[in-house]
Design a protein around this motif. Structure first.
Motif, PDB file in Angstrom:
ATOM      1  N   SER A  74       2.561   4.066   3.456  1.00  0.00           N
ATOM      2  CA  SER A  74       2.538   5.267   3.939  1.00  0.00           C
ATOM      3  C   SER A  74       2.099   5.983   4.675  1.00  0.00           C
ATOM      4  O   SER A  74       1.728   7.146   5.141  1.00  0.00           O
ATOM      5  CB  SER A  74       0.840   4.931   4.099  1.00  0.00           C
ATOM      6  OG  SER A  74       0.400   3.843   2.760  1.00  0.00           O
ATOM      7  N   THR A 130      -3.228   4.688  -3.100  1.00  0.00           N
ATOM      8  CA  THR A 130      -4.270   5.470  -1.876  1.00  0.00           C
ATOM      9  C   THR A 130      -4.631   7.393  -2.200  1.00  0.00           C
ATOM     10  O   THR A 130      -5.432   7.358  -1.422  1.00  0.00           O
ATOM     11  CB  THR A 130      -3.230   5.487  -0.336  1.00  0.00           C
ATOM     12  OG1 THR A 130      -2.446   6.222   0.227  1.00  0.00           O
ATOM     13  CG2 THR A 130      -3.561   4.112   0.011  1.00  0.00           C
ATOM     14  N   VAL A 184       0.777  -1.434  -0.219  1.00  0.00           N
ATOM     15  CA  VAL A 184       0.081   0.270   0.072  1.00  0.00           C
ATOM     16  C   VAL A 184       0.921   1.932  -0.004  1.00  0.00           C
ATOM     17  O   VAL A 184       1.963   1.406   0.715  1.00  0.00           O
ATOM     18  CB  VAL A 184      -0.820  -0.071   1.179  1.00  0.00           C
ATOM     19  CG1 VAL A 184      -1.933   1.384   1.456  1.00  0.00           C
ATOM     20  CG2 VAL A 184      -1.567  -1.506   1.464  1.00  0.00           C
ATOM     21  N   PHE A 213       2.648  -1.889   4.655  1.00  0.00           N
ATOM     22  CA  PHE A 213       2.045  -0.307   4.582  1.00  0.00           C
ATOM     23  C   PHE A 213       3.190   0.430   4.358  1.00  0.00           C
ATOM     24  O   PHE A 213       4.151   0.929   4.875  1.00  0.00           O
ATOM     25  CB  PHE A 213       1.435  -0.083   6.421  1.00  0.00           C
ATOM     26  CG  PHE A 213       0.082  -0.200   5.811  1.00  0.00           C
ATOM     27  CD1 PHE A 213      -0.976   0.184   4.884  1.00  0.00           C
ATOM     28  CD2 PHE A 213      -0.593  -1.295   6.851  1.00  0.00           C
ATOM     29  CE1 PHE A 213      -1.929   0.114   5.051  1.00  0.00           C
ATOM     30  CE2 PHE A 213      -1.527  -1.861   6.439  1.00  0.00           C
ATOM     31  CZ  PHE A 213      -2.505  -1.104   5.760  1.00  0.00           C
ATOM     32  N   GLU A 228      -6.609   5.141   1.904  1.00  0.00           N
ATOM     33  CA  GLU A 228      -6.179   3.171   3.078  1.00  0.00           C
ATOM     34  C   GLU A 228      -6.906   2.012   3.756  1.00  0.00           C
ATOM     35  O   GLU A 228      -6.198   1.081   3.145  1.00  0.00           O
ATOM     36  CB  GLU A 228      -5.649   4.025   4.186  1.00  0.00           C
ATOM     37  CG  GLU A 228      -3.971   4.675   3.330  1.00  0.00           C
ATOM     38  CD  GLU A 228      -3.348   4.915   4.314  1.00  0.00           C
ATOM     39  OE1 GLU A 228      -3.537   5.285   5.895  1.00  0.00           O
ATOM     40  OE2 GLU A 228      -1.566   4.546   4.367  1.00  0.00           O
ATOM     41  N   HIS A 264      -6.788   8.679   3.911  1.00  0.00           N
ATOM     42  CA  HIS A 264      -7.288   7.600   4.972  1.00  0.00           C
ATOM     43  C   HIS A 264      -8.009   6.029   4.294  1.00  0.00           C
ATOM     44  O   HIS A 264      -8.191   5.245   4.310  1.00  0.00           O
ATOM     45  CB  HIS A 264      -7.309   8.086   6.472  1.00  0.00           C
ATOM     46  CG  HIS A 264      -6.580   8.948   6.605  1.00  0.00           C
ATOM     47  ND1 HIS A 264      -5.312   9.080   5.960  1.00  0.00           N
ATOM     48  CD2 HIS A 264      -6.445  10.642   7.961  1.00  0.00           C
ATOM     49  CE1 HIS A 264      -4.284  10.413   7.359  1.00  0.00           C
ATOM     50  NE2 HIS A 264      -5.417  10.808   7.721  1.00  0.00           N
TER      51      HIS A 264
END
Length: 359
Positions: A154, A128, A96, A152, A135, A132
């Protein structure tokens, strides 16, 4: 006189084609080589072939060689769908990222893919846009697809993901942050130390009016902290107007640099929280006819490939993207294979300053 053979041939075509198609279809239905056929060719049991393919049981080197030769001769390819149903594993890892167009994340994903490829795992990317809600959506999507692990990348936003109890057995690696999860490991580039080094470098070169182009609110917090620490030690005041925000893009850096250059006492040096924004700042300097670094110095963060394409080459802090992805892959594989079952681990990667032509 020549028309009769042609008509006769044409009359035969409708009868021949269906038969040919039926023959080809029948052949294609039986074209997949089975484990049983490989076992027969190698003179071993299907179970032995399975052990050779999975690597989970020890098989004598001579037997393994015989099986692999049979696989090559027959052109055997495993039925991935059947394997996944049997093992209840997808052999896929979700990564992500906030912006796949940022070359940093492309390199990171490549490092991850290279680390897990040898074990037969693939990756798919969820972009993404730093939102949020996206995500959370992609996290749930990854769970629904039955991935074997999640990375992740991010940064700070990963900590805002709320995990259900059913997700507690999913191996996860966060890059740039930690997640409250029993099986979460973290890869942390040392942003704060790298940013402190950049700020100290500018101060040591004699620059007085040093500014910073930050990331969006709640992002890049460690980079701002490192910069502020360096300014405090160097006794450089940084008024609020010299702290502006961008959106991690070249355009965002361009707009932030325009704001800085419009100040009455415009900066003589600018530290940018990533390279794309630094390149945007460099665009403004060129547009205004300013000499870099004589009129204004610029430092970036990440050391993407484009840092050595711009003129002059960009002084920056190296964020080890490939190593971060590879380390994340290694951490995931150790959990997914059962080699490690303990508490969450944290690996900190150094971020050294790379001196080039913009300072």
């Amino acid at each position: 006189m020549e028309t009769r053979p042609i008509k006769s041939f044409c009359r035969k075509i409708p009868r021949r084609i269906p038969a040919m198609l039926r023959s080809e279809a029948a052949s294609s239905q039986h074209s997949r080589v089975t484990i049983a056929q490989v076992a027969s060719r190698a003179g071993v049991s299907p179970t032995t072939v399975s052990h050779v393919l999975s690597g989970k049981r020890a098989v004598r080197a001579a037997t393994r060689g015989t099986v692999m030769e049979a696989i090559r001769e027959l052109g055997y390819r495993p039925n991935i769908v059947a394997r996944n149903l049997r093992t209840r594993r997808s052999h896929m890892i979700a990564v992500v990222v906030p912006d796949i167009t940022n070359p940093f994340y492309a390199v990171l994903t490549r490092g991850l893919a290279d680390a897990v490829d040898a074990a037969g795992h693939g990756t798919y990317v969820c972009n993404t846009d730093g939102q949020h809600d996206r995500e959370r959506k992609f996290f749930q999507d990854a769970m629904d697809r039955g991935v074997d692990g999640i990375v992740f990348a991010s940064g700070e936003t990963a900590s805002q993901i709320e995990l259900e109890e059913v997700d507690q057995q999913m191996p996860i690696v966060c890059i740039g942050a930690q997640l409250d999860h029993p099986l979460c490991d973290a890869v942390i580039p040392d942003d704060e130390t790298g940013s402190r080094a950049a700020g100290s470098f500018l101060a040591a070169r004699g620059y007085e009016r040093i500014a910073m182009i930050q990331g969006p609110p709640h992002y890049g917090v460690a980079r701002t902290a490192g910069f502020r620490s360096a300014m405090q030690v160097a006794k450089r005041k940084v008024p609020a107007e010299r702290l502006v925000r961008g959106d991690w893009t070249r355009k965002g850096g361009y707009q932030a640099m325009k704001t800085l250059m419009a100040l009455k006492d415009r900066p003589d040096a600018v530290f940018c929280a990533n390279d794309l924004m630094a390149i945007g700042a460099l665009d403004v300097a060129h547009e205004l006819g300013l000499s870099v670094p004589e009129d204004v110095a610029i430092v970036g963060f990440d050391d993407v490939d484009a840092a050595t394409i711009v003129t002059p080459h960009l002084t920056t802090v190296r964020n080890p993207a490939y190593e971060a992805g590879g380390t994340a892959g290694d951490l995931l594989m150790s959990r997914m294979s059962g080699r490690y079952t303990g508490a969450g681990r944290t690996v900190v990667l150094p971020c050294p300053l790379i001196e080039r032509g913009t300072v």
